[in-house]
Design a protein around this motif. Structure first.
Motif, PDB file in Angstrom:
ATOM      1  N   ILE A  66      -4.637  10.813  -6.223  1.00  0.00           N
ATOM      2  CA  ILE A  66      -5.036  12.125  -5.707  1.00  0.00           C
ATOM      3  C   ILE A  66      -5.698  11.896  -4.351  1.00  0.00           C
ATOM      4  N   ASN A  67      -5.161  12.497  -3.320  1.00  0.00           N
ATOM      5  CA  ASN A  67      -5.709  12.381  -1.965  1.00  0.00           C
ATOM      6  C   ASN A  67      -6.272  13.718  -1.510  1.00  0.00           C
ATOM      7  N   ASN A  68      -7.396  13.653  -0.815  1.00  0.00           N
ATOM      8  CA  ASN A  68      -7.972  14.849  -0.197  1.00  0.00           C
ATOM      9  C   ASN A  68      -8.403  14.512   1.219  1.00  0.00           C
ATOM     10  N   ARG A  69      -7.933  15.280   2.163  1.00  0.00           N
ATOM     11  CA  ARG A  69      -8.330  15.107   3.561  1.00  0.00           C
ATOM     12  C   ARG A  69      -8.997  16.390   4.050  1.00  0.00           C
ATOM     13  N   ARG A  70     -10.253  16.226   4.513  1.00  0.00           N
ATOM     14  CA  ARG A  70     -11.014  17.371   5.021  1.00  0.00           C
ATOM     15  C   ARG A  70     -11.388  17.112   6.471  1.00  0.00           C
ATOM     16  N   TYR A  71     -11.157  18.119   7.300  1.00  0.00           N
ATOM     17  CA  TYR A  71     -11.527  18.033   8.705  1.00  0.00           C
ATOM     18  C   TYR A  71     -12.958  18.551   8.839  1.00  0.00           C
ATOM     19  N   GLY A  79      -9.582  21.589   2.414  1.00  0.00           N
ATOM     20  CA  GLY A  79      -8.761  20.604   3.080  1.00  0.00           C
ATOM     21  C   GLY A  79      -7.377  20.485   2.454  1.00  0.00           C
ATOM     22  N   TYR A  80      -6.733  19.380   2.713  1.00  0.00           N
ATOM     23  CA  TYR A  80      -5.374  19.131   2.226  1.00  0.00           C
ATOM     24  C   TYR A  80      -5.454  18.220   1.000  1.00  0.00           C
ATOM     25  N   TRP A  81      -4.858  18.665  -0.100  1.00  0.00           N
ATOM     26  CA  TRP A  81      -4.808  17.886  -1.332  1.00  0.00           C
ATOM     27  C   TRP A  81      -3.365  17.444  -1.582  1.00  0.00           C
ATOM     28  N   SER A  82      -3.232  16.259  -2.128  1.00  0.00           N
ATOM     29  CA  SER A  82      -1.913  15.817  -2.574  1.00  0.00           C
ATOM     30  C   SER A  82      -2.074  14.995  -3.849  1.00  0.00           C
ATOM     31  N   VAL A  83      -1.126  15.169  -4.748  1.00  0.00           N
ATOM     32  CA  VAL A  83      -1.052  14.380  -5.980  1.00  0.00           C
ATOM     33  C   VAL A  83       0.282  13.656  -5.944  1.00  0.00           C
ATOM     34  N   ARG A 116       0.848  -1.195   0.000  1.00  0.00           N
ATOM     35  CA  ARG A 116       0.000   0.000   0.000  1.00  0.00           C
ATOM     36  C   ARG A 116       0.884   1.246   0.000  1.00  0.00           C
ATOM     37  N   MET A 117       0.373   2.293  -0.623  1.00  0.00           N
ATOM     38  CA  MET A 117       1.071   3.575  -0.599  1.00  0.00           C
ATOM     39  C   MET A 117       0.041   4.681  -0.447  1.00  0.00           C
ATOM     40  N   GLU A 118       0.283   5.580   0.490  1.00  0.00           N
ATOM     41  CA  GLU A 118      -0.619   6.706   0.740  1.00  0.00           C
ATOM     42  C   GLU A 118      -2.057   6.254   0.959  1.00  0.00           C
ATOM     43  N   GLY A 119      -2.238   5.072   1.583  1.00  0.00           N
ATOM     44  CA  GLY A 119      -3.552   4.604   1.968  1.00  0.00           C
ATOM     45  C   GLY A 119      -4.291   3.775   0.949  1.00  0.00           C
ATOM     46  N   LEU A 163     -12.423  13.231   6.909  1.00  0.00           N
ATOM     47  CA  LEU A 163     -12.798  12.366   5.799  1.00  0.00           C
ATOM     48  C   LEU A 163     -11.678  12.416   4.769  1.00  0.00           C
ATOM     49  N   GLU A 164     -11.159  11.241   4.400  1.00  0.00           N
ATOM     50  CA  GLU A 164     -10.101  11.178   3.392  1.00  0.00           C
ATOM     51  C   GLU A 164     -10.614  10.435   2.163  1.00  0.00           C
ATOM     52  N   THR A 165     -10.470  11.068   1.008  1.00  0.00           N
ATOM     53  CA  THR A 165     -10.889  10.484  -0.258  1.00  0.00           C
ATOM     54  C   THR A 165      -9.666  10.304  -1.146  1.00  0.00           C
ATOM     55  N   ILE A 166      -9.547   9.122  -1.757  1.00  0.00           N
ATOM     56  CA  ILE A 166      -8.400   8.813  -2.614  1.00  0.00           C
ATOM     57  C   ILE A 166      -8.908   8.266  -3.937  1.00  0.00           C
ATOM     58  N   ILE A 167      -8.403   8.817  -5.022  1.00  0.00           N
ATOM     59  CA  ILE A 167      -8.647   8.274  -6.358  1.00  0.00           C
ATOM     60  C   ILE A 167      -7.293   7.899  -6.949  1.00  0.00           C
TER      61      ILE A 167
END
Length: 784
Positions: free
Chosen positions: A363-368, A330-334, A197-200, A375-379
């Protein structure tokens, strides 16, 4: 593929290069008092909310250096002398945490992400504190058979060569049966059972020269320039981990420096490597981090280190992460990782062209959502492709294969810290798995198509888990993981439980149990079995998911702040294992089992009627890296058994019986002001030899090739495995740069461990196939 040439020329070349580089770095030269910046963020372990007013204190400097976190949990500590330092992180209402022997160099700022666990308040607001200890996994839901590992360990351990899988060989219960690859055998299980696994999110195996369905390969495509501290789990995983039976590498990518541009260049016999990081934009905290490596194994051949036999092998890889914090979104990462590898050979009698390529982007997005939940969403989208073309004139054989798998995944995780005692986590993962598989072969007969399939299927996973601290000494967690595979409409429901009980200070009793499953590699489901002249069937489409019930009981004794003794006893019951069809004939079919497969694709008709069991005892004694030295010793005694179609229980291919490791290392500050670091360590591994099926010598002489007595499958064992690896490194700190030179001597005694036995037609006798001998790996790194 690779064979060592351990001659005097290669030895003298390596030693000469080492001496010249040491002197070029000015090993004993006088140095100034160089300093560096340590910065980062402190978060709540359960909610990942910023911790305000946490104190960060550097313990071993005079005068003491310290600072506190701001309202966003960030801190910055300037003027820290280069070298090794221990740091304490504390805050009112939280358990203290420590980082021991943190390496601070002059070339790069140290960026940390630190997490604190809230203390339980009892007896009229008296806060009970307990230190967060070395080796504690990052995932707070993990209670047994798990540990965190640092990036520095993958760089520091002898023969790890920046590879997490090779580093893990120093841990209890972990072994390899082939020096030429980095697949690992965990507690007697097939390497196929490992999840990366990487980044969830699940990723293809991050290794070069990897076959379809394999978990390892020849060389890791991961870069230590990119990795953050990560987790390694070997049994009874928490509920969020699905599609894993033997182990999990849960990798995290670090975030680039968002204030200063920094670079690193690395050169060695395994290739050239360059990385860069820095801020994006003038403000806002956005950053980038990237790495690229190019290598040809021909360099080793030119140095006289490896005999490649005319084979040309080239690989390259790249990885990146872009971090984009926003005010409302929130926090985005690619992020992404890709690797290309190619091995070719051509002469008048033999030709092959092998490509193994894979990549993933996410693409990860974490919103508080509130103070204590997020809530963390990953595509993510991943591609895994293996192509191979072969021709052998002697057998008039030619064949080709092309296997491509693509995975589009959407993952959502909701985490809520209910209170200081309880944390709840749930999530769902939906995957669209598309595929294109083709393989044919011919040898003095018309072409035979073994597989020809193209399409897509779905895979759904969902989980929920909760951790509850009954008091200051007892932690419980429970969860449920479910999975569904569209091929054959197979479903698995997997309960998981775990417990950690602090009997008294320094003494911890742990336990865990859980049901786990892992789908077979997709080509297995579409294997074609001929039913007539121009017809075939695909019996494996209904193959059930193989399953494993894990049970673990552990005891840990921290008899000194710098030492620990850990023992675990475990039992694994494996069922719904793929074995031969009830209609199959012969000894091979009767003894065949997927538990003995190291890579994924087979053309046989399979039924999920097999079973297996693994059980054993492991003990670890570990001296954490403090006061300039560290040590790790492990011993594992285990059994690995399986039952095939003939109903006979046998040893599996991986039933070595025992594994022992000893690692010890020392580091010395050198130079006038002790700002340079000279390090050395040695690792010795001893294990039961590989198992093999006995050879029928008379039948082999008549046939002219190896004929095995499959009625005695995996009955024999080669001589015990013994290998020692040595690493020497030196860090030279200058005003704005750091230079690191290292030499890893793998298999320093040049012992030719036996991989297996085969029949040699030329000598008409059984001969041994040996593994790699001595391999020196010289490397230079510059940070600036």
């Amino acid at each position: 593929m690779l064979r060592i040439l351990s001659n005097c020329h290669s030895w003298r070349t390596v030693l000469l290069l080492l001496v010249l580089n040491f002197f070029s770095l000015g090993l004993w030269s006088q140095t100034e008092n160089f300093t560096q910046t340590i910065k980062g963020v402190v978060l709540d372990q359960a909610s990942e909310e910023p911790v305000i007013a946490a104190n960060i204190l550097v313990l071993n400097v005079e005068p003491l250096l310290g600072t506190a976190t701001d309202f966003d949990g960030t801190f910055r500590l300037e003027g820290v002398p280069v070298g090794r330092h221990s740091i304490r992180i504390s805050c009112l209402g939280y358990e203290d945490a420590y980082i021991y022997e943190l390496e601070v160099g002059s070339g790069k700022e140290v960026v940390l992400t630190l997490k604190l666990t809230e203390s339980l308040v009892v007896m009229d607001e008296v806060v009970v504190k307990a230190d967060r200890l070395n080796g504690t996994p990052n995932n707070e839901m993990a209670s047994v058979s798990s540990r965190s590992f640092s990036v520095e360990q993958t760089k520091r351990y002898a023969a790890a060569v920046n590879d997490p899988a090779r580093m893990a060989l120093s841990f209890a219960g972990v072994n390899t049966n082939d020096d030429g690859g980095n697949e690992i055998v965990i507690r007697g299980n097939s390497p196929r059972g490992l999840l990366w696994r990487m980044e969830g999110v699940e990723i293809p195996t991050p290794n070069h020269f990897s076959d379809q369905g394999a978990s390892g390969g020849g060389i890791s495509a991961l870069s230590v320039n990119m990795l953050a501290n990560s987790d390694f789990l070997v049994s009874a995983f928490p509920a969020e981990y699905g599609n894993a039976m033997s182990g999990v590498f849960d990798l995290k990518l670090r975030t680039g420096n968002n204030e200063k541009r920094e670079y690193a260049f690395q050169a060695g016999v395994l290739g050239l490597d360059i990385s860069g990081e820095g801020p994006l934009g003038e403000k806002g905290g956005a950053s980038y981090l990237g790495n690229y490596r190019y290598s040809t194994l021909g360099v080793l051949g030119q140095l006289g280190i490896l005999d490649l036999g005319g084979e040309e092998s080239i690989f390259q890889d790249a990885s990146f992460k872009i971090q984009l914090p926003t005010t409302k979104g929130g926090y985005w990462s690619v992020w992404g990782l890709g690797g290309l590898s190619n091995s070719t050979f051509r002469d008048s009698l033999e030709q092959y062209d092998y490509h193994s390529d894979r990549g993933v982007i996410g693409i990860n997005n974490r919103r508080y959502l509130a103070k204590n939940d997020y809530l963390e969403t990953i595509i993510s989208y991943a591609v895994d492709q293996v192509t191979d073309e072969e021709f052998y004139a002697e057998d008039n054989f030619s064949g080709a294969e092309e296997f491509t798998t693509r995975a589009l995944r959407v993952s959502m995780l909701y985490n809520r810290k209910l209170n200081a005692r309880s944390t709840f986590r749930m999530g769902a993962i939906g995957s669209r798995l598309s595929y294109s598989f083709a393989e044919w072969e011919e040898a003095n007969r018309p072409r035979v198509t073994l597989i020809n399939e193209e399409g897509a299927t779905a895979n759904f996973q969902a989980y929920a888990q909760i951790k509850h601290r009954v008091g200051t000494t007892l932690h419980l967690n429970a969860g449920l993981h479910t999975s569904y595979l569209g091929i054959g409409e197979q479903m698995a429901i997997e309960p998981r439980v775990g417990m950690r009980w602090n009997l008294r200070p320094g003494h911890v009793l742990s336990a865990g149990a859980g049901l786990h499953s892992r789908r077979d590699p997709l080509p297995v489901y579409f294997a074609q079995v001929p039913t007539g002249a121009d017809t075939y069937s695909q019996p494996n489409k209904e193959l059930a998911l193989p399953k494993a019930l894990h049970g673990v009981l552990g005891y840990e004794w921290r008899f000194h702040p710098q030492w620990r003794l850990q023992t675990e006893v475990y039992y694994q019951d494996l069922y719904d294992v793929a074995i031969a069809s009830p209609n199959a004939q012969g000894d091979y079919a009767g003894a065949a089992s997927a538990l003995n497969f190291d890579s994924g694709y087979v053309t046989d008709s399979l039924f999920a009627d097999g079973t297996g069991r693994n059980f054993g005892l492991e003990t670890t004694i570990e001296k954490f890296f403090t006061n300039g030295w560290y040590a790790l010793a492990t011993i594992s005694i285990y059994e690995s058994r399986y039952t095939g179609r003939d109903g006979i229980e046998r040893n599996t291919r991986y039933a070595g019986g025992y594994v022992g490791n000893m690692l010890i290392g020392k580091e010395w500050p050198v130079g006038k002001n002790k700002t340079n670091l000279l390090g050395a360590n040695i690792r010795t591994n001893v294990a039961g030899g590989n198992r093999y099926t006995p050879i029928d010598l008379e039948a082999s002489r008549i046939a002219g090739y190896t004929i095995r007595d499959n009625s005695r499958a995996w009955e024999n064992q080669v001589a015990y495995y013994l290998r020692s690896d040595v690493r020497i490194s030196y860090r030279k700190n200058r005003a704005k740069t750091s230079s690191i030179i290292s030499l890893d001597i793998q298999n320093v005694s040049n012992r030719e461990n036996i991989y297996s036995l085969y029949y040699s037609a030329s000598s008409e006798k059984v001969v041994a196939e040996t593994q790699l001998g001595l391999i020196p790996v010289l490397n230079y790194r510059l940070e600036f």
